[in-house]
Every structure is written in C-alpha cells, then in structure tokens.
Design a protein around this motif. Structure first.
Motif, PDB file in Angstrom:
ATOM      1  N   MET A  31     -25.268   2.490 -22.513  1.00 45.81           N
ATOM      2  CA  MET A  31     -25.801   1.192 -22.128  1.00 45.81           C
ATOM      3  C   MET A  31     -24.964   0.567 -21.025  1.00 45.81           C
ATOM      4  N   PHE A  33     -25.069  -2.923 -18.297  1.00 50.33           N
ATOM      5  CA  PHE A  33     -25.692  -4.214 -18.092  1.00 50.33           C
ATOM      6  C   PHE A  33     -25.140  -4.868 -16.834  1.00 50.33           C
ATOM      7  N   THR A  48     -30.709  -4.902 -18.197  1.00 48.08           N
ATOM      8  CA  THR A  48     -30.142  -3.688 -18.770  1.00 48.08           C
ATOM      9  C   THR A  48     -30.512  -2.537 -17.861  1.00 48.08           C
ATOM     10  N   VAL A  96     -21.220  -0.622 -22.723  1.00 46.33           N
ATOM     11  CA  VAL A  96     -20.961  -0.682 -24.154  1.00 46.33           C
ATOM     12  C   VAL A  96     -20.414   0.650 -24.620  1.00 46.33           C
ATOM     13  N   ASP A  97     -19.296   0.577 -25.312  1.00 48.87           N
ATOM     14  CA  ASP A  97     -18.710   1.751 -25.947  1.00 48.87           C
ATOM     15  C   ASP A  97     -19.099   1.669 -27.416  1.00 48.87           C
ATOM     16  N   GLY A  98     -20.107   2.450 -27.772  1.00 50.78           N
ATOM     17  CA  GLY A  98     -20.602   2.367 -29.146  1.00 50.78           C
ATOM     18  C   GLY A  98     -19.545   2.685 -30.175  1.00 50.78           C
TER      19      GLY A  98
ATOM     20  N   TRP B  99     -26.646  -5.398 -29.654  1.00 53.58           N
ATOM     21  CA  TRP B  99     -25.416  -6.182 -29.566  1.00 53.58           C
ATOM     22  C   TRP B  99     -24.699  -6.018 -28.244  1.00 53.58           C
ATOM     23  N   GLY B 100     -25.116  -5.108 -27.396  1.00 59.21           N
ATOM     24  CA  GLY B 100     -24.505  -5.028 -26.088  1.00 59.21           C
ATOM     25  C   GLY B 100     -24.965  -6.114 -25.141  1.00 59.21           C
ATOM     26  N   LYS B 101     -26.074  -6.762 -25.466  1.00 60.92           N
ATOM     27  CA  LYS B 101     -26.631  -7.816 -24.625  1.00 60.92           C
ATOM     28  C   LYS B 101     -26.071  -9.144 -25.119  1.00 60.92           C
TER      29      LYS B 101
END
Lengths: 114, 114
Positions: A31, A33, A48, A96-98, B99-101
């Motif tokens: 992800m 953004f 996104t 994002v680092d999951g 949750w990345g947004k």
C-alpha cells in the motif's frame, strides 16, 4: 521499517505548469498513499496508489488534477497538473508496512506555485 | 462526518514540565489510533499506536497515550518533557478496514523552553 525517498524535496513552479513527484521505497510494499499538507493545515489524504491499476482518489481530489502512477511495488509518482498558487503545499508519500502495523512517511516535497 | 480534533494548536512549556495533548475523534466503526511527531526539518515519525488490548499504550521517548472509548479520546502524555521534544504532534485515526488511510488532526506545535 521502510525508507522512503521523495524527489524533488522542494520546487518553485510557474502557474499552469505541472510537476511530477517521485516516491521510491527501499522494499516492496503493498500500500502506498499520497497526502497533501497545505500551509497551516493538517495532512489530507489525496489517493491510494494501487499497483497495476488506477489510483483510488479521496473526495475532493480527481485524476485529471493529480494523476498517479504505480508501476511496481517500490515506486510511485504523483503529478500536480495545471498548477495554481492554491496547490502550494507539502506533498507526502506514505507506505504501510503490514508486518510492523505502521505507516511510514517520506520527507515530503515542498511545492510553491508562483 | 469523520473528524479528528486536537485541542491545542500551540503549547509552550518549560523543561521537566508534564505534557498532555488532547485528541478526540468522530468515526463510525472500529478504529486504530496513532500519534505521530514531526521534529523540525524531519519527516513524520510514529510515536505510538493503539489497535486493541490495553488502552494505555507506551511509545518511544517516554510518551504514552490512553484510549478512552467512551469519550472517543486518545490523549498523549509525557511526565517530564525535554527541550528535544520540541516538535509538531499529530493525532491520526484510521478505520480498521483500511488502517493505512489515516485521517489526521490539525496538529499541535509544542515548544519546550530550556
């Protein structure tokens, strides 16, 4: 953690022109953004960046004004098109680092439109 | 409408004083909560996050935050600040579905005087 490099770090542009901002990540991320931080205001999510498909834009932002590319899992670009002074902002890339359940941010691109 | 409110835009305090920054949110559904910090000239960094479990979370540099669900609040605290805590602090909220947004509050500029 993810290390994000944004280019350029700052620029001064003439109204009516376009600027492309690059975001390079040191690892593959699902992800990505793009955010905008207007002077004196907080960060607002623009879109996104989806790998292999069109970006998903938030309310108030459109593809014609902010086209986004995401050719692979480590790179994205945001173009600010047909700029006006109102586009003067800091533009930030975020990934994002999951695994870490954390969002990381680039240092931002400070854009001034004159 | 979803929103994140930070109570103070600007805080000035002396070293060794205690710091508390308020954050309230209005959000439908389950949320994840974050505090980010931006030191002068640096990029945004995560201070701490709350996803679930113990509502009192501890972050880096001696910061902690308490999630009070009934009050829709996620206040940040530090018992004794240092000059190096001078920075801008952002509260952020995200839906657990994406949750990345992040939706950010307006930010609080904290200045710690020697």
């Amino acid at each position: 953690s993810a290390v994000i490099s944004q280019k350029p770090s700052r620029d001064i542009c003439q109204r009516g022109t376009s600027l492309t901002i690059q975001c390079q990540v040191d690892s593959q991320v699902t992800m990505m953004f793009w955010y905008r931080q207007q002077p004196g205001q907080s960060l607002t999510l623009i879109a996104t960046a989806n790998q292999g498909s069109e970006a998903t834009y938030e309310s108030g932002f459109v593809i014609d004004k902010f086209p986004i590319s995401r050719p692979n899992l480590t790179f994205s670009t945001l173009t600010v098109s047909n700029m006006s002074p109102e586009d003067s902002s800091i533009y930030l890339c975020s990934v994002v680092d999951g695994g870490a359940a954390e969002a990381f941010f680039g240092q931002g691109t400070r854009l001034t439109v004159v | 409408a979803q929103s994140v409110s930070q109570h103070n835009h600007h805080v000035i305090l002396s070293e060794a004083a205690s710091l508390e920054l308020g954050c309230n949110y209005s959000y439908g559904g389950t949320v994840n909560l974050f505090w980010y910090v931006q030191y002068p000239g640096q990029h945004l960094q995560l201070l701490l996050k709350y996803f679930s479990g113990d509502p009192l979370v501890k972050g880096i540099k001696g910061f902690e935050a308490e999630f009070i669900k009934s009050k829709f609040s996620f206040n940040l605290r530090k018992p004794s600040v240092q000059w190096s805590d001078t920075a801008e602090y952002f509260c952020a909220v995200a839906s657990t579905d994406s949750w990345g947004k992040l939706q950010f509050g307006a930010g609080t500029q904290v200045v710690v005087t020697p």
